[in-house]
Enzyme design. Structure first.
Site, PDB file in Angstrom:
ATOM      1  N   LYS A 135       0.869  -1.188   0.000  1.00  0.00           N
ATOM      2  CA  LYS A 135       0.000   0.000   0.000  1.00  0.00           C
ATOM      3  C   LYS A 135       0.901   1.232   0.000  1.00  0.00           C
ATOM      4  O   LYS A 135       2.009   1.198   0.532  1.00  0.00           O
ATOM      5  CB  LYS A 135      -0.884   0.013   1.251  1.00  0.00           C
ATOM      6  CG  LYS A 135      -2.130   0.842   1.090  1.00  0.00           C
ATOM      7  CD  LYS A 135      -3.203   0.063   0.343  1.00  0.00           C
ATOM      8  CE  LYS A 135      -4.480   0.842   0.184  1.00  0.00           C
ATOM      9  NZ  LYS A 135      -5.552  -0.022  -0.323  1.00  0.00           N
ATOM     10  N   GLY A 195     -23.314   4.260   2.356  1.00  0.00           N
ATOM     11  CA  GLY A 195     -22.331   4.579   1.314  1.00  0.00           C
ATOM     12  C   GLY A 195     -22.883   4.159  -0.033  1.00  0.00           C
ATOM     13  O   GLY A 195     -23.274   2.997  -0.223  1.00  0.00           O
ATOM     14  N   GLY A 250     -21.246   4.969  -3.128  1.00  0.00           N
ATOM     15  CA  GLY A 250     -20.238   5.287  -4.147  1.00  0.00           C
ATOM     16  C   GLY A 250     -20.103   4.091  -5.065  1.00  0.00           C
ATOM     17  O   GLY A 250     -21.066   3.357  -5.310  1.00  0.00           O
ATOM     18  N   ASN A 251     -18.897   3.875  -5.558  1.00  0.00           N
ATOM     19  CA  ASN A 251     -18.664   2.767  -6.477  1.00  0.00           C
ATOM     20  C   ASN A 251     -19.141   1.435  -5.881  1.00  0.00           C
ATOM     21  O   ASN A 251     -19.958   0.728  -6.481  1.00  0.00           O
ATOM     22  CB  ASN A 251     -17.162   2.710  -6.818  1.00  0.00           C
ATOM     23  CG  ASN A 251     -16.784   1.443  -7.550  1.00  0.00           C
ATOM     24  OD1 ASN A 251     -16.624   0.393  -6.941  1.00  0.00           O
ATOM     25  ND2 ASN A 251     -16.684   1.519  -8.865  1.00  0.00           N
ATOM     26  N   GLY A 259     -20.913   0.617  -2.936  1.00  0.00           N
ATOM     27  CA  GLY A 259     -22.288   0.538  -2.442  1.00  0.00           C
ATOM     28  C   GLY A 259     -23.309   0.512  -3.558  1.00  0.00           C
ATOM     29  O   GLY A 259     -24.280  -0.260  -3.517  1.00  0.00           O
TER      30      GLY A 259
HETATM   31  P1  NAD Z   1     -16.477   6.060  -3.135  1.00  0.00           P
HETATM   32  O1  NAD Z   1     -15.672   7.276  -2.837  1.00  0.00           O
HETATM   33  O2  NAD Z   1     -16.883   5.759  -4.524  1.00  0.00           O
HETATM   34  O3  NAD Z   1     -17.831   6.079  -2.253  1.00  0.00           O
HETATM   35  C1  NAD Z   1     -17.846   6.315  -0.895  1.00  0.00           C
HETATM   36  C2  NAD Z   1     -19.275   6.524  -0.444  1.00  0.00           C
HETATM   37  O4  NAD Z   1     -19.283   6.780   0.964  1.00  0.00           O
HETATM   38  C3  NAD Z   1     -19.967   7.727  -1.064  1.00  0.00           C
HETATM   39  O5  NAD Z   1     -21.348   7.424  -1.261  1.00  0.00           O
HETATM   40  C4  NAD Z   1     -19.874   8.803   0.015  1.00  0.00           C
HETATM   41  O6  NAD Z   1     -20.892   9.751  -0.078  1.00  0.00           O
HETATM   42  C5  NAD Z   1     -20.023   7.941   1.246  1.00  0.00           C
HETATM   43  N1  NAD Z   1     -19.509   8.598   2.445  1.00  0.00           N
HETATM   44  C6  NAD Z   1     -18.425   9.405   2.562  1.00  0.00           C
HETATM   45  N2  NAD Z   1     -18.337   9.866   3.831  1.00  0.00           N
HETATM   46  C7  NAD Z   1     -19.372   9.313   4.504  1.00  0.00           C
HETATM   47  C8  NAD Z   1     -19.834   9.413   5.839  1.00  0.00           C
HETATM   48  N3  NAD Z   1     -19.206  10.202   6.727  1.00  0.00           N
HETATM   49  N4  NAD Z   1     -20.920   8.686   6.194  1.00  0.00           N
HETATM   50  C9  NAD Z   1     -21.562   7.925   5.298  1.00  0.00           C
HETATM   51  N5  NAD Z   1     -21.188   7.819   4.023  1.00  0.00           N
HETATM   52  C10 NAD Z   1     -20.109   8.498   3.628  1.00  0.00           C
HETATM   53  O7  NAD Z   1     -15.638   4.859  -2.497  1.00  0.00           O
HETATM   54  P2  NAD Z   1     -15.750   3.311  -2.844  1.00  0.00           P
HETATM   55  O8  NAD Z   1     -14.747   2.970  -3.865  1.00  0.00           O
HETATM   56  O9  NAD Z   1     -17.189   2.971  -3.041  1.00  0.00           O
HETATM   57  O10 NAD Z   1     -15.220   2.678  -1.470  1.00  0.00           O
HETATM   58  C11 NAD Z   1     -16.065   2.517  -0.340  1.00  0.00           C
HETATM   59  C12 NAD Z   1     -15.358   1.656   0.686  1.00  0.00           C
HETATM   60  O11 NAD Z   1     -15.014   0.384   0.091  1.00  0.00           O
HETATM   61  C13 NAD Z   1     -14.024   2.203   1.222  1.00  0.00           C
HETATM   62  O12 NAD Z   1     -13.890   1.780   2.571  1.00  0.00           O
HETATM   63  C14 NAD Z   1     -12.988   1.499   0.379  1.00  0.00           C
HETATM   64  O13 NAD Z   1     -11.735   1.425   1.034  1.00  0.00           O
HETATM   65  C15 NAD Z   1     -13.625   0.135   0.252  1.00  0.00           C
HETATM   66  N6  NAD Z   1     -13.135  -0.649  -0.879  1.00  0.00           N
HETATM   67  C16 NAD Z   1     -13.268  -0.195  -2.150  1.00  0.00           C
HETATM   68  C17 NAD Z   1     -12.823  -0.991  -3.191  1.00  0.00           C
HETATM   69  C18 NAD Z   1     -13.015  -0.555  -4.624  1.00  0.00           C
HETATM   70  O14 NAD Z   1     -12.725  -1.374  -5.521  1.00  0.00           O
HETATM   71  N7  NAD Z   1     -13.488   0.643  -4.901  1.00  0.00           N
HETATM   72  C19 NAD Z   1     -12.214  -2.232  -2.947  1.00  0.00           C
HETATM   73  C20 NAD Z   1     -12.094  -2.669  -1.633  1.00  0.00           C
HETATM   74  C21 NAD Z   1     -12.564  -1.859  -0.605  1.00  0.00           C
END
Ligand code: NAD
Length: 421
Positions: free
Chosen positions: A103, A224, A226-227, A229
């Protein structure tokens, strides 16, 4: 208060009691192999030069090249990067991809940088880290605040450096592409990567529901959108699950229509316009806070945003019977204990969100072999990997009578130890 890395090691130590790995090996894995600390200059648009700090932690390469994202965030610190690289080692071992753990991060607020500054920052970092990365050494990927464009700049710097070192100037373009994953499709990215984490989580959930007495069309709340959720919500609602509530950072939405769940397609369409849920008015849908969403009476709770949202202050109030951890580290160590006593089934992050790194491995593999797989091929292979990973973890949990989290760590540790002979 403990730091994230020592929390991670505490769980690892607990899990190691259920593994036959030798004691010296377990001790070895309690620290990363290598910590790279970088300092390099960034020229701002006004001509001023400021020093920047970054890290790359190469936790372990027993299973293959170090692998993990690079994040840009003002609060990046060594303990966090160490914990994240450790979790990558565990995650890669659980889903059985031939990568180690890594990382990286740069202490910077990218929102304060122009696009040109962001590019110079990335290129400066890539030049410094060049000796330590490569398709068979360490393969970075996007993470918080980094994206396919950032990956493309790193690839370009890597290409330039390799070219300058090559005796005849010839370089294998496919090999160069394999230096990072999460690239744009047209630059060697994989089909199916965007939705991989949400889809992987959904596949793991389905495998789990086949093992427990929970009706298949269960109710779900997702924190959540984002991507991760939103894709999880899409696959789950298409399969007939009832998504009762979702949230973004500002607010949550809860279905009060009595129609059996939110209209996820409509909500995704709204989000694609870049709007916040606080601006969304839908008939039969009310607003709910992020805190209240976590305590809803649903069958399955899916934290898909931030770490530490389920903690000692709210763990007793959680009413879901199953928690699918799509975010990294959403449940604190204390909450984990409380929920275990309440017999809440937690599908741990290192298993639930491993679909992303699995398809990253597929991307690397396609680059290394000059192949391009269709989205159907990618999804088929992902399904196989996720189902096998879940089965292995479930069987260890049953056999040793331990939580799925400990069982996932045991699977990982056993796989790492199997390379000793
Ligand atoms: P993203 O930035 O696309 O989405 C994050 C979401 O969380 C958004 O809807 C945002 O509005 C919401 N959010 C932000 N602050 C918040 C708060 N205080 N309370 C509630 N919601 C809040 O990120 P992502 O890629 O969807 O990643 C989400 C999680 O999944 C992270 O913990 C990330 O480390 C983990 N993750 C992502 C991947 C990936 O492939 N993208 C892989 C493994 C783990």
């Amino acid at each position: 208060m403990q730091d994230p890395f020592s929390d991670a090691i505490d769980i690892f130590e607990e899990a190691s009691k259920y593994s036959d790995a030798p004691g010296w090996f377990i001790d070895l894995l309690k620290q990363p192999e290598r910590i790279i600390q970088l300092r390099f200059p960034l020229e701002k648009d006004d001509g001023k030069i400021v020093p920047m700090s970054g890290y790359r932690v190469q936790y372990n390469n027993i299973l293959g090249p170090y692998k993990g994202g690079i994040r840009y965030h003002p609060k990046v610190n060594l303990s966090e990067v160490k914990a994240l690289s450790f979790w990558m080692m565990i995650k890669n071992a659980v889903c059985n991809v031939p990568f180690g753990g890594g990382k990286g991060g740069i202490e910077v607020n990218p929102k304060e940088l122009s696009e040109a500054e962001l590019e110079r920052l990335t290129r400066g970092f890539a030049q410094k880290i060049f000796p330590n990365i490569g398709p068979e050494i360490d393969v970075p990927a996007p993470d918080v605040n980094t994206n396919p464009q950032v990956m493309e700049w790193i690839t370009d710097e890597y290409r330039k450096k390799l070219k300058s070192q090559s005796a005849n100037g010839k370089i294998d373009e496919n090999y160069i592409k394999a230096v990072v994953t999460g690239k744009p499709l047209e630059q060697g990215g994989s089909e199916g990567r965007t939705e991989a984490t949400g889809l992987g989580g959904f596949l793991v959930l389905q495998s789990c529901l086949n093992c427990i007495e929970l009706r298949q069309k269960a109710t779900i709340a997702i924190q959540g959108f984002g991507n991760v959720g939103s894709y999880f919500a899409k696959f789950a609602s298409e399969a007939g699950f009832k998504i009762m509530a979702v949230s973004d950072s500002k607010t949550g939405l809860i279905d009060q229509s009595g129609n059996g769940g939110l209209d996820i397609e409509k909500i995704i369409g709204f989000k694609q316009k870049g709007k916040s849920f606080s601006d969304l008015d839908l008939e039969g849908v009310q607003k709910i806070s992020n805190e209240d969403l976590l305590e809803l009476e649903v069958d399955i709770l899916v934290p898909a945003a931030l770490e530490g949202v389920i903690n000692k202050d709210n763990a007793l109030n959680i009413r879901a019977g199953v928690i699918l951890e799509l975010a990294n580290g959403p449940t604190t160590k204390q909450a984990d204990k409380i929920l275990e006593e309440k017999q809440v089934l937690i599908i741990p992050d290192v298993l639930a969100n491993s679909g992303g790194v699995t398809v990253s491995y597929f991307e690397w593999f396609q680059n290394m072999h000059g192949e391009h797989w269709t989205v159907e091929e990618v999804r088929g292979k992902l399904k196989e990997k996720m189902e096998t990973a879940f089965k292995e973890v479930w069987e260890i949990a049953e056999k040793k009578k331990i939580s799925l989290r400990l069982a996932a760590y045991v699977v990982a540790l056993n796989r790492l130890a199997s390379k000793l002979s």
